[in-house]
Write an enzyme that holds these catalytic residues in place. Structure first.
Site, PDB file in Angstrom:
ATOM      1  N   HIS A 143       0.420  -0.836  -0.297  1.00 29.74           N
ATOM      2  CA  HIS A 143       0.231   0.037  -0.028  1.00 29.74           C
ATOM      3  C   HIS A 143       1.263   1.399   0.026  1.00 29.74           C
ATOM      4  CE1 HIS A 143      -3.912   1.638   1.810  1.00 29.74           C
ATOM      5  NE2 HIS A 143      -3.808   2.712   0.161  1.00 29.74           N
ATOM      6  N   HIS A 162       1.781   5.201  -1.775  1.00 28.15           N
ATOM      7  CA  HIS A 162       1.329   5.874  -3.366  1.00 28.15           C
ATOM      8  C   HIS A 162       2.656   6.477  -3.883  1.00 28.15           C
ATOM      9  CE1 HIS A 162      -3.399   5.962  -2.235  1.00 28.15           C
ATOM     10  NE2 HIS A 162      -2.789   5.657  -1.251  1.00 28.15           N
ATOM     11  N   ASN A 208      -4.979   5.706  -7.658  1.00 29.55           N
ATOM     12  CA  ASN A 208      -5.467   7.008  -7.768  1.00 29.55           C
ATOM     13  C   ASN A 208      -4.796   7.673  -8.220  1.00 29.55           C
ATOM     14  OD1 ASN A 208      -3.335   6.533  -5.473  1.00 29.55           O
ATOM     15  ND2 ASN A 208      -5.364   7.967  -4.196  1.00 29.55           N
ATOM     16  N   ASP A 229      -8.388   2.510  -3.710  1.00 27.38           N
ATOM     17  CA  ASP A 229      -8.416   3.375  -2.469  1.00 27.38           C
ATOM     18  C   ASP A 229      -8.194   5.063  -3.026  1.00 27.38           C
ATOM     19  OD1 ASP A 229      -7.422   3.787  -0.250  1.00 27.38           O
ATOM     20  OD2 ASP A 229      -5.239   3.452  -1.041  1.00 27.38           O
ATOM     21  N   HIS A 259     -10.800   0.562   0.546  1.00 33.71           N
ATOM     22  CA  HIS A 259     -10.296   1.375   1.261  1.00 33.71           C
ATOM     23  C   HIS A 259     -11.974   1.897   1.856  1.00 33.71           C
ATOM     24  CE1 HIS A 259      -9.539   6.048   2.089  1.00 33.71           C
ATOM     25  NE2 HIS A 259     -11.126   5.767   2.268  1.00 33.71           N
ATOM     26  N   HIS A 318      -5.992  -0.604   5.636  1.00 37.33           N
ATOM     27  CA  HIS A 318      -5.790  -0.085   7.051  1.00 37.33           C
ATOM     28  C   HIS A 318      -7.213   0.207   7.884  1.00 37.33           C
ATOM     29  CE1 HIS A 318      -7.716   3.042   4.057  1.00 37.33           C
ATOM     30  NE2 HIS A 318      -6.730   3.073   3.443  1.00 37.33           N
ATOM     31  N   ASN A 343      -6.624   9.414   5.941  1.00 40.70           N
ATOM     32  CA  ASN A 343      -8.442   8.379   5.675  1.00 40.70           C
ATOM     33  C   ASN A 343      -7.558   7.376   5.827  1.00 40.70           C
ATOM     34  OD1 ASN A 343     -10.714   8.427   5.434  1.00 40.70           O
ATOM     35  ND2 ASN A 343     -10.693   9.159   3.479  1.00 40.70           N
ATOM     36  N   ASP A 349       0.452   2.830   3.882  1.00 38.97           N
ATOM     37  CA  ASP A 349      -0.125   3.636   2.612  1.00 38.97           C
ATOM     38  C   ASP A 349       0.574   4.871   3.056  1.00 38.97           C
ATOM     39  OD1 ASP A 349      -2.495   5.420   2.066  1.00 38.97           O
ATOM     40  OD2 ASP A 349      -3.473   5.570   3.493  1.00 38.97           O
ATOM     41  N   HIS A 354       2.088  14.436  -0.100  1.00 43.97           N
ATOM     42  CA  HIS A 354       1.631  15.211  -0.093  1.00 43.97           C
ATOM     43  C   HIS A 354       2.830  16.934  -0.654  1.00 43.97           C
ATOM     44  CE1 HIS A 354      -1.852  14.275  -0.501  1.00 43.97           C
ATOM     45  NE2 HIS A 354      -2.088  13.580   0.976  1.00 43.97           N
TER      46      HIS A 354
HETATM   47 ZN    ZN Z   1      -7.066   5.296   1.642  1.00 47.16          ZN
HETATM   48 ZN    ZN Z   2      -3.554   4.857   0.671  1.00 41.33          ZN
END
Ligand code: ZN
Ligand code: ZN
Length: 428
Positions: free
Chosen positions: A61, A63, A95, A152, A179, A232, A278, A305, A309
């Protein structure tokens, strides 16, 4: 032929039930039982005295923001952060911008992943554009190389569509990663709903919104036989639902993040957006239930996760800052702290939660030091203390709640396919 001889370390490989001082041998990128006398002479020797030698860590997991938001992270910088954290295999979420609902984007990610220091596997979207309205082309995504399907960041709200999604995913041998969030109950929510959200004057995200979807997924898995993995898990009630589902033999698995086992909503008192994610941080009772869930096997693995950012995005009023924190470079010391030192888990069991058990969920070829397997290794000093500073770290983003914190347990060397990719604070 190139050879490695890693000697004198505490070798921990849950898959082969190994936990003893010993040797690990590598020949041409794969683990081997032993090396001949001549091979040993030409081998690169790594003295692992005082270090733990374990399979490279696996994270299903992360990003990595490529394509589309490469100012936050790229597949290369995210993979470097992974290698620095001892991870050798990661699964990145779809995503991105555009989202991975088409084979072109899968190809783009696979191409960028070729230059990455660790193994990077893409996932595809469950629905077109992650809009939750129509199914993405699961069959062609699978052919293009995705290892799972997920929306997700969002959650498919229609039970009818989710039912069809799990049926299709099963047909193509893909797991759905969900998610779990009922969006009708979490409009404008920025933290856990409870006394603390009332005190801080922030809109609450009730854990019931997670529990309802966890229950929905358990029901759909039971109805279809399809494997559904809950991402998560943050709530004690969700842990309870998973415990019962597993007792009933339902084909579901679940992960916990380092932040949900280490932190609670009490950290939000200063409105620091590096604690905004989240699902949100919850209560001490939830935190304890997640740790207990990991201990008794209700929850299967750790997933970071890792969600980068940019500072200008995070540095906003709490209500407007995006959700998520980075986690690849701190996951191991945080898990050692919370699970081994505070909660008395065996070290080998924690390594299992971060290697073999994680890889097994998606049947990835990773997570073991067994002869024949790809030579992915993490060498770490479980006692070394160090200061984590996001500015000297490898992720392109700095949104971590552990910035400038003392850590105990430090990755020293990361080996991928029999090649050192990270050693002593530097990429190789
Ligand atoms: Zn998520
Ligand atoms: Zn995530």
């Amino acid at each position: 032929m190139s050879f490695f001889w890693i000697k004198n370390g505490r070798v921990i490989d849950p898959a082969s039930k190994r936990d003893a001082t010993g040797d690990v041998f590598i020949a041409d990128g794969r683990f081997v039982k032993s090396l001949s006398a001549t091979q040993r002479k030409s081998a690169q020797v790594i003295d692992a005295k005082g270090l733990v030698v374990c399979p490279g860590l696996v994270d299903i997991h992360v990003h990595f923001r490529e394509p589309g938001q490469t100012h936050k992270e790229t597949i290369l910088t995210g993979s470097q952060a992974a290698a620095a954290g001892g991870f050798t295999t990661v699964v990145c979420m779809p995503n991105t911008s555009p989202p991975v609902d088409n084979t072109g984007t899968v190809e783009l990610i696979k191409n960028a992943a070729r230059l990455a220091p660790v193994h990077v596997y893409p996932t595809g979207c469950i629905t077109v554009g992650m809009k939750g309205q129509s199914l993405a082309p699961h069959g062609s995504l699978q052919k293009a190389g995705v290892v799972a399907l997920t929306d997700d960041g969002l959650c498919v709200q229609s039970n009818e569509l989710m039912h069809r999604a799990v049926e299709y995913a099963k047909m193509f041998g893909l797991t759905i990663l969900d998610h779990c969030q009922d969006e009708s109950m979490t409009a404008k929510a920025v933290m856990n709903e409870g006394v603390v959200s009332t005190r801080l004057g922030l809109t609450g995200w009730p854990h019931a919104a997670e529990d309802i979807i966890v229950a929905r997924n358990i029901i759909l898995s039971r109805y279809t036989g399809a494997h559904i993995h809950m991402q998560h898990i943050s709530s004690a009630h969700s842990v309870e639902l998973m415990r019962r589902a597993k007792r009933d033999g339902v084909n579901v698995t679940a992960e916990a993040t380092p932040h949900h086992i280490a932190l609670t909503e009490e950290s939000l008192g200063t409105y620091d957006t590096n604690f905004k994610m989240n699902p949100p941080l919850r209560t001490e009772a939830d935190r304890k239930a997640i740790v207990a869930g990991l201990k008794d096997g209700t929850l299967d693995c750790i997933g970071t996760d890792h969600a980068p950012h940019a500072p200008e995005e995070k540095d906003k009023e709490f209500d407007y800052a995006p959700n998520g924190i980075i986690g690849l470079e701190t996951a191991l010391p945080v898990c050692l702290d919370v699970l081994v030192r505070q909660s008395k888990f065996k070290l080998g069991f924690v390594i299992d939660l971060m290697t073999r058990k994680t890889a097994d969920i998606l049947k990835l070829p990773a997570g073991t030091l067994s002869p024949g397997a790809a030579a992915d290794v993490c060498l770490f000093d479980p006692e070394e203390k160090w200061l984590y500073d996001t500015y000297g770290a490898f992720s392109r983003s700095i949104n971590s709640p552990w910035n400038k914190q003392q850590m105990k347990g430090r990755v020293k060397t990361t080996i991928v396919d029999g090649r050192i990719v990270y050693a002593n604070g530097k990429m190789v």
